[in-house]
Every structure is written in structure tokens, then in C-alpha cells.
Enzyme design. Structure first.
Site, PDB file in Angstrom:
ATOM      1  N   ASP A  46     -27.203 -24.545   5.497  1.00 32.89           N
ATOM      2  CA  ASP A  46     -26.285 -23.618   6.104  1.00 32.89           C
ATOM      3  C   ASP A  46     -24.947 -23.247   5.133  1.00 32.89           C
ATOM      4  OD1 ASP A  46     -24.113 -23.234   8.607  1.00 32.89           O
ATOM      5  OD2 ASP A  46     -25.596 -24.503   9.360  1.00 32.89           O
ATOM      6  N   PRO A  54     -13.191 -37.166   6.319  1.00 34.25           N
ATOM      7  CA  PRO A  54     -13.392 -38.731   6.704  1.00 34.25           C
ATOM      8  C   PRO A  54     -14.733 -38.878   7.504  1.00 34.25           C
ATOM      9  CG  PRO A  54     -11.170 -38.015   6.803  1.00 34.25           C
ATOM     10  CD  PRO A  54     -11.905 -36.740   6.572  1.00 34.25           C
ATOM     11  N   HIS A  82     -19.182 -23.511   9.765  1.00 35.15           N
ATOM     12  CA  HIS A  82     -20.371 -23.407  10.462  1.00 35.15           C
ATOM     13  C   HIS A  82     -20.979 -24.764   9.990  1.00 35.15           C
ATOM     14  CE1 HIS A  82     -24.497 -22.470  11.855  1.00 35.15           C
ATOM     15  NE2 HIS A  82     -23.819 -21.856  12.726  1.00 35.15           N
ATOM     16  N   ASN A 196     -29.235 -16.775  19.458  1.00 38.13           N
ATOM     17  CA  ASN A 196     -28.125 -16.678  20.573  1.00 38.13           C
ATOM     18  C   ASN A 196     -28.352 -14.959  20.951  1.00 38.13           C
ATOM     19  OD1 ASN A 196     -27.322 -18.726  19.762  1.00 38.13           O
ATOM     20  ND2 ASN A 196     -25.779 -18.037  18.407  1.00 38.13           N
ATOM     21  N   SER A 287     -26.860 -22.878  17.417  1.00 39.44           N
ATOM     22  CA  SER A 287     -26.664 -23.451  16.141  1.00 39.44           C
ATOM     23  C   SER A 287     -26.192 -24.981  16.277  1.00 39.44           C
ATOM     24  CB  SER A 287     -25.714 -22.507  15.400  1.00 39.44           C
ATOM     25  OG  SER A 287     -26.081 -21.357  14.735  1.00 39.44           O
TER      26      SER A 287
END
Length: 342
Positions: A46, A54, A82, A196, A287
Site C-alpha cells: 500500500d 500507538p 490509505h 470502486n 479498499s
């Protein structure tokens, strides 16, 4: 209605109340049964991951994480990212802070193949990422990325068709199929977003969605509710308005979110932050759907000792998916919506 015991490990996460997606796939039931993905190694191809977040740092293997994008490290800058959002869906940690992932004890490895600035990347870098993951012990590889190709040489970029030589398109398909096959042969389950484009893959033989259309790839379509915050008995399994579909394309369905009615119908996950400030974002797309299947694959692998044949993992995912649209293969749901508990 989905019932969740009040003391599951997600209940003390700051934003779990917004994570309808975890309830939709029965993830809390899997956690209650003791399955959290421990022992599974997940590579995320990606746009990088925020290494200091964290929610992600406890599970991120910084030694193996790498970048194939020139001039960019795998550790990303502030704001929406992303890859970080995808990573949080898969394995945000069980740490009583922020959000929680499907497999909160799985190991994550960031492989940057898309620019965090443009969101784009080359097919060759994606192939390099697949091989790198395979050579470094990947149990699951998540690819929330893709392109719609036309076998006559055209390819879709940012909504515009670009003319290219037909032999180049075929070369791209063959090259990436070889990389996928290599990864599967080395023991990795490969999961990808279906896309999409609101595209019906059935009866469209001249078009090819890469990598979702490749053999040995689990292609995931997106589902979403419609104003679940206002509905006492929400349906989380409506097809998302944007999702690609088709029996020839979709293997499984999973929550991807939608923003037709209310922003809370989108998927909440992690963003990138500075030393003291960390952000969370609602986002939607296939995604966001693919990492749910990746997370469940990690649960299966962890349950079976941290090593499992990819074909067996895929069979288990399919066998345990909830049939939403009849007992056969569905255009929108494939073999069904993934179920973490079953």
C-alpha cells in the site's frame, strides 16, 4: 440483530462504538473465543504505515517493513494515509486506546508500493512487493489497490481511459499473475479489493480488473449499512453503491462503508499523526473491505498454529462465509460475507 458480550476485548477501545464493521463480521465473537491472529504475519502492499501510531506500533515489524517508492520511506507523514487506514482495519492493537482491528495480535509488515503523495504506483513495484512479501514469510498479503484494464490496450486512470498497446496490457497481466503465483506457492494468501468502478464484470470479457481478476487472488466486494445509527435493527450487508460486482470477479464480501445516508456508515480506522497527536478517519471503498477478509484469514492462520496452506485458508473463508443472497455464488457477495467467528 448482532449480540456482543459487554466485556469483549474491543469494548474498552476508545472508538469501538463506531466500529459497526467489526460487529457485522462477528469479530468480537472470535475474540471472545480466544482468536486474535497471534502468530500470523500480514504484509500490506500500500502507501506505507505510520510506524509511531500507538494502535499499530505494537504489531508493526519495522525490520521487515520497506518501500519500493523512490524518495519515500514506508513510515508516512501526518494526516489521512490509505495504508495506515487499511492497517488499522486488519490489526489495530488491543490496547484500550483508539480502535481495534479484526486480528489485533497479528504481525504487520508495511511494503510501500504506492506513493503517499499521489496514491499511485507502478505494476513493477507491486510485483516486487509481492515477491518481497513471499520471500519474507508472508502468511497473508493485502492489496487494497488495482486498475481496470481493457485487453485492447486501454487502461483507466482517474476516470479517464488512456490508449496503450494491447500487448503491453497482456504483459502486465502475465507478469503480475506470475508474482501472485509465486507468493501463493511460498505460502501466502493473497487478498485484493474488487474495485470502486460500479462495474459489472460478468459478460465484460474485454475488461480485466488487476489484481482482483487474477487467479489465486481473493477479490473482495464492499457492503455497508444505511443509517445504522438511526436503525434499531440495521442491515450491515447492503451492497455499497460504488462496489464492482459479478460472479466472475467477487470471491467474498466484507464491510467497505458508504456515505449515502450518514458518515458513520463509513469505516473508522487510523490515520497518521505527529509525536503527540493521532487522528482517526472515516473512509469507504473496497479498499476498506479487503482488509476485513485479510484479518479473518489471519485469525484462521493464528488458530492453526501460524502456518497454513493458502488453499486451505481460502476454503475455510468460503465455507464459513454467511450466505446473504441465496445459497449459490452471488454477483455482489461472491460466496458470502466473511464471518470471523464461524
Amino acid at each position: 440483530a448482532i449480540e456482543v458480550t459487554p466485556d469483549h476485548i474491543g469494548s474498552n477501545e476508545t472508538f469501538f462504538a463506531y466500529q459497526w464493521n467489526m460487529r457485522a463480521i462477528y469479530a468480537p465473537h472470535a475474540w471472545d473465543a480466544g482468536y486474535t491472529g497471534a502468530g500470523a504475519r500480514v504484509f500490506i502492499l500500500d502507501s506505507g504505515i505510520d510506524a509511531d501510531n500507538p494502535d499499530l506500533a505494537p504489531n508493526l515489524n519495522t525490520t521487515l517493513s520497506t518501500s519500493f517508492v523512490a524518495g519515500e520511506t514506508y513510515d508516512v507523514a501526518n494526516g489521512f494515509n490509505h495504508g495506515t487506514h487499511v492497517a488499522g482495519i486488519i490489526a489495530a492493537a488491543d490496547n484500550q486506546w483508539g480502535a481495534i482491528g479484526v486480528a489485533p495480535h497479528a504481525e504487520l509488515v508495511a511494503v510501500k508500493v504506492l506513493s503517499e503523495v499521489t496514491g499511485k504506483g507502478s505494476f513493477s513495484n507491486i510485483n516486487r512487493g509481492l515477491v518481497y512479501a513471499a520471500d519474507n514469510g508472508a502468511d497473508v498479503i493485502n492489496m487494497s489497490l488495482g486498475a481496470l484494464l481493457n485487453r485492447n490496450g486501454n487502461y483507466l486512470v482517474d476516470g479517464e481511459w488512456i490508449q496503450g498497446p494491447a500487448n503491453l496490457v497482456q504483459f502486465v497481466i502475465v507478469a503480475q499473475q506470475r508474482a501472485v503465483n509465486y507468493a501463493v506457492k511460498k505460502g501466502a494468501v493473497v487478498v485484493a479489493s474488487a474495485g470502486n468502478d460500479e462495474f459489472n464484470a460478468d459478460g465484460s470479457g474485454s475488461y480485466f480488473k488487476i489484481p482482483a481478476d487474477l487467479e489465486n487472488v481473493i477479490a473482495v466486494s464492499a457492503t455497508a449499512p444505511n443509517c445504522w445509527v438511526l436503525d434499531p435493527a440495521p442491515n450491515f450487508d447492503l451492497p455499497a453503491s460504488y462496489t464492482n460486482y459479478g460472479k466472475s470477479l467477487v470471491s467474498l464480501a466484507a464491510p467497505g462503508g458508504n456515505n449515502v445516508c450518514h458518515p458513520f456508515d463509513l469505516i473508522l480506522s487510523n490515520g497518521a499523526g505527529g509525536p503527540k497527536t493521532y487522528s482517526f478517519y472515516f473512509s469507504g471503498g473496497t479498499s476498506m473491505a479487503a482488509p476485513h477478509v485479510t484479518g479473518v484469514a489471519a485469525l484462521i492462520i493464528g488458530k492453526n498454529g501460524g502456518a497454513m496452506n493458502p488453499v486451505a485458508v481460502k476454503q475455510q473463508l468460503i465455507k464459513t462465509a454467511d450466505k446473504i443472497d441465496g445459497n449459490g455464488v452471488s454477483a455482489y457477495y461472491g460466496h458470502g460475507r466473511v464471518n470471523a467467528y464461524r
